[in-house]
Design a protein around this motif. Structure first.
Motif, PDB file in Angstrom:
ATOM      1  N   GLN A 284       0.814  -1.216   0.000  1.00 24.46           N
ATOM      2  CA  GLN A 284       0.000   0.000   0.000  1.00 24.46           C
ATOM      3  C   GLN A 284       0.849   1.268   0.000  1.00 24.46           C
ATOM      4  O   GLN A 284       0.377   2.319  -0.433  1.00 24.46           O
ATOM      5  CB  GLN A 284      -0.958  -0.012   1.183  1.00 24.46           C
ATOM      6  CG  GLN A 284      -2.141  -0.944   0.997  1.00 24.46           C
ATOM      7  CD  GLN A 284      -2.927  -0.628  -0.273  1.00 24.46           C
ATOM      8  OE1 GLN A 284      -3.418   0.489  -0.433  1.00 24.46           O
ATOM      9  NE2 GLN A 284      -3.039  -1.589  -1.173  1.00 24.46           N
ATOM     10  N   VAL A 287       1.122   1.812  -3.667  1.00 20.97           N
ATOM     11  CA  VAL A 287      -0.177   2.151  -4.258  1.00 20.97           C
ATOM     12  C   VAL A 287      -0.614   3.555  -3.855  1.00 20.97           C
ATOM     13  O   VAL A 287      -1.036   4.364  -4.701  1.00 20.97           O
ATOM     14  CB  VAL A 287      -1.240   1.111  -3.846  1.00 20.97           C
ATOM     15  CG1 VAL A 287      -2.637   1.595  -4.217  1.00 20.97           C
ATOM     16  CG2 VAL A 287      -0.962  -0.231  -4.504  1.00 20.97           C
ATOM     17  N   ARG A 315      -3.935  -3.270  -8.327  1.00 19.14           N
ATOM     18  CA  ARG A 315      -4.780  -2.079  -8.256  1.00 19.14           C
ATOM     19  C   ARG A 315      -5.094  -1.548  -9.653  1.00 19.14           C
ATOM     20  O   ARG A 315      -6.231  -1.137  -9.935  1.00 19.14           O
ATOM     21  CB  ARG A 315      -4.083  -1.009  -7.419  1.00 19.14           C
ATOM     22  CG  ARG A 315      -4.813   0.312  -7.312  1.00 19.14           C
ATOM     23  CD  ARG A 315      -6.124   0.238  -6.524  1.00 19.14           C
ATOM     24  NE  ARG A 315      -6.733   1.545  -6.402  1.00 19.14           N
ATOM     25  CZ  ARG A 315      -6.506   2.398  -5.392  1.00 19.14           C
ATOM     26  NH1 ARG A 315      -5.702   2.032  -4.401  1.00 19.14           N
ATOM     27  NH2 ARG A 315      -7.089   3.566  -5.350  1.00 19.14           N
ATOM     28  N   SER A 318      -7.914  -3.434 -11.304  1.00 17.62           N
ATOM     29  CA  SER A 318      -9.253  -3.274 -10.733  1.00 17.62           C
ATOM     30  C   SER A 318      -9.762  -1.839 -10.729  1.00 17.62           C
ATOM     31  O   SER A 318     -10.927  -1.592 -10.426  1.00 17.62           O
ATOM     32  CB  SER A 318      -9.270  -3.807  -9.297  1.00 17.62           C
ATOM     33  OG  SER A 318      -8.429  -3.017  -8.465  1.00 17.62           O
ATOM     34  N   ASP A 319      -8.892  -0.889 -11.075  1.00 17.97           N
ATOM     35  CA  ASP A 319      -9.239   0.527 -10.941  1.00 17.97           C
ATOM     36  C   ASP A 319      -8.762   1.279 -12.183  1.00 17.97           C
ATOM     37  O   ASP A 319      -7.567   1.487 -12.369  1.00 17.97           O
ATOM     38  CB  ASP A 319      -8.573   1.083  -9.669  1.00 17.97           C
ATOM     39  CG  ASP A 319      -8.932   2.532  -9.378  1.00 17.97           C
ATOM     40  OD1 ASP A 319      -9.251   3.280 -10.316  1.00 17.97           O
ATOM     41  OD2 ASP A 319      -8.863   2.911  -8.191  1.00 17.97           O
TER      42      ASP A 319
END
Length: 345
Positions: A284, A287, A315, A318-319
């Motif tokens: 994270q 990210v 990420r 999915s984004d």
């Protein structure tokens, strides 16, 4: 550059957003697996490096790993912290012992530019193409002893923004005249805190810096002078974004640095192994930095690469918005490499 980007796989594009450490006590091949398997596109020399000839041969080896299967044939940014004084990672034959930034700040402009060129020339000869310097932080004279990250080590060029801005400009020009990229750091400034974000979270909140602060001027000066990158601070800034540390803050990276100050180049983290960011999981950290508008995630611990690249890829899948940010970041890194003569489009 678009053609280079187009030929990279999604994993290779994400690899361009990582910079991993290589310690002077390690073998030249210590990062080979991460470059090959995680497609890591950038390396930083950490401490313990002595002698230009050894570093030059290591740089040559590292660049030989930037194969078509690893990085799509895109050469590596090879970086070092070569500021002067207490922060000079590359030493020994081929490297002049450097005086502190505070002493450099007292030089004439001509001598300071020449000093930047000297530093850059020695880095270039060792195969280093990006210096993680100059420091654009201003430390008030009243805090020179209590400011743990900068003032304690005389890493600042002076105690007022005008002096620091002039010095930063000169060093950037000197480095670039030697063909090495400069990095202004640590945005938006570490001069008004007492704790060192590398080792503590205590005393790492700046309660003074604002969007119109004169302490931002040295960063703007370095950017205007042609810096290749801006490094983020890992401190908190109550008047800019009380909710996030700067390295995870879209209000500071996207709105202030890129928006208000107009920076369109590469933004890089400070070491993501710092104690100040340990509350965020390894994946994270990468990210959240890219989501905030950043580009290159610097981690001294090379073994973090699989977790970080895996999190970025997941990420992006999915984004859609995040996938667009990864694309923009990758293109900014490629543009810097092109500017430094590493990429021929």
């Amino acid at each position: 550059m678009q053609r280079v980007y187009d030929r990279l796989s999604p994993a290779q594009r994400v690899g361009q957003l990582l910079m991993i450490g290589l310690d002077g006590t390690s073998a030249a091949s210590a990062d080979d697996a991460q470059i090959a398997r995680q497609h890591v596109g950038n390396v930083i020399y950490l401490g313990g490096w002595t002698g230009s000839s050894r570093i030059r041969s290591t740089s040559k080896h590292l660049q030989s790993q930037a194969s078509s299967s690893a990085t799509g044939g895109v050469p590596l940014l090879i970086a070092a912290d070569q500021e002067g004084g207490s922060v000079q990672q590359l030493k020994g034959p081929g490297f002049t012992p450097l005086v502190s930034a505070l002493q450099q700040g007292r030089m004439t402009a001509a001598k300071r530019i020449a000093y930047g060129k000297l530093i850059g020339g020695q880095l270039k000869a060792a195969g280093v193409n990006l210096n993680l310097a100059p420091v654009a932080d201003t430390v008030p004279a009243s805090m020179s002893a209590s400011n743990a990250p900068i003032g304690k080590y005389a890493r600042e060029y002076g105690h007022d923004p005008a002096t620091v801005a002039t010095s930063v400009t000169d060093i950037v020009h000197g480095l670039h005249s030697a063909g090495v990229g400069a990095t202004v750091k640590h945005f938006p400034g570490l001069g008004r805190i007492t704790g060192n974000t590398d080792v503590t979270t205590t005393g790492t909140t700046d309660t003074k810096t604002t969007r119109t602060d004169s302490y931002l001027k040295p960063f703007l000066a370095g950017m205007t002078a042609g810096a290749g990158a801006v490094m983020m601070s890992s401190a908190r800034y109550d008047k800019l974004d009380p909710a996030e540390r700067a390295t995870f803050s879209s209000r500071i990276i996207t709105d202030l640095l890129r928006g208000k100050l107009g920076w369109h180049g590469v933004v890089i983290t400070d070491d993501m192994n710092a104690v100040a960011v340990q509350g965020v999981s390894t994946g994270q950290r990468a990210v959240r930095f890219v989501a905030a508008g950043g580009d290159i995630v610097l981690t001294g611990r090379a073994d973090d690469a699989p977790t970080m690249t895996g999190a970025l890829i997941a990420r992006a899948k999915s984004d859609k918005k995040f996938a667009g940010q990864v694309e923009a970041s990758t293109k900014r890194v490629l543009a810097l490499k092109q500017r430094l003569g590493l990429l021929h489009c």
